[in-house]
Design a protein around this motif. Sequence first.
Motif, short mmCIF file in Angstrom:
data_model
loop_
_atom_site.label_atom_id
_atom_site.label_comp_id
_atom_site.label_asym_id
_atom_site.label_seq_id
_atom_site.Cartn_x
_atom_site.Cartn_y
_atom_site.Cartn_z
N ASN A 123 -8.42 5.78 1.40
CA ASN A 123 -9.19 4.66 1.96
C ASN A 123 -10.70 4.91 1.85
O ASN A 123 -11.47 4.00 1.51
CB ASN A 123 -8.82 4.43 3.42
N ASP A 124 -11.12 6.14 2.13
CA ASP A 124 -12.55 6.45 2.10
C ASP A 124 -13.08 6.46 0.67
O ASP A 124 -14.19 5.97 0.42
CB ASP A 124 -12.79 7.82 2.74
N ARG A 125 -12.32 7.01 -0.25
CA ARG A 125 -12.83 7.18 -1.62
C ARG A 125 -12.59 5.97 -2.52
O ARG A 125 -13.44 5.61 -3.34
CB ARG A 125 -12.19 8.42 -2.25
N TYR A 126 -11.44 5.30 -2.33
CA TYR A 126 -11.07 4.21 -3.25
C TYR A 126 -10.83 2.88 -2.55
O TYR A 126 -10.52 1.88 -3.20
CB TYR A 126 -9.81 4.59 -4.04
N GLY A 127 -10.98 2.84 -1.27
CA GLY A 127 -10.81 1.59 -0.53
C GLY A 127 -9.41 1.37 -0.02
O GLY A 127 -9.22 0.69 1.00
N SER A 128 -8.41 1.96 -0.70
CA SER A 128 -7.01 1.78 -0.28
C SER A 128 -6.14 2.66 -1.18
O SER A 128 -6.59 3.14 -2.23
CB SER A 128 -6.58 0.32 -0.42
N GLN A 149 0.83 -1.20 0.00
CA GLN A 149 0.00 0.00 0.00
C GLN A 149 0.88 1.26 0.00
O GLN A 149 0.52 2.27 -0.63
CB GLN A 149 -0.93 0.01 1.23
N GLY A 168 -6.12 1.15 -4.63
CA GLY A 168 -7.33 1.47 -5.39
C GLY A 168 -7.24 2.88 -5.96
O GLY A 168 -7.66 3.13 -7.11
#
Length: 236
Positions: A217-222, A157, A225
């Motif tokens: 994390n909130d918008r794309y998951g990680s 990540q 992403g």
Amino acid sequence: MLEGNHVTRISVRGVAVASATAVTAVGAVVGVASGSEGSQAQTVDVAGATLLADVPMGAHAQTVSDNFSAQANAQQVSADAAAKKAAEEAARQKAAADAQAKADAEKAAKAADEKRKADEEAANRAKARSALVADTTSYSPGSVQALAAGIIGDDSQFQCFSQIVKRESGWDYTATNSGSGAYGLVQALPGSKMSSVGSDWRTNPATQIKWGLGYMNDRYGSPCGAWSFWQSHHWY
């Protein structure tokens, strides 16, 4: 009234009793004098009858009246004194309650004022520390990357995060887009968004990294992403 004579006032009841007694005595004497047949002489017990001497008269009557008046006056004085004492006690209790309420209000106001001053002083100290860090701390791109790796933790990540930051700001935490005004490592638009993580968002890369990681994390998951989206659109 004859000059030189003193007449004593007698109550109406006393006169009535004396008159009745006198009439009875006279009747008895007349009966004896008439010599009626079959009748015997009757002796009248005048000394045992109710006479004027039994009725309070003169100075004695005045004394009795004065005693009654004195008792009534004493009772009235006692009642007045009791009422006055009760009123004074009620006034004292009210004054004490009012004084206590005032003292409590002043104490609460003083405590609130002291807390406000303490909060202001703490805020000023924090602001001064932030300003000091901004003025004296300098981060190299390598040190900022190491900081990001430590915050993100997962190496894969971090690599995705690093790809985005490299293209957005070149790992310059003071980078500013002259056209849009986007700011920092992850080019937050506007940069003030990062204040949700810390008020030092302009000068502290750690604050920018934490905000950027949360955004991805909130918008794309990680971060990975977000990197996948970036590769397709060249923005995220």
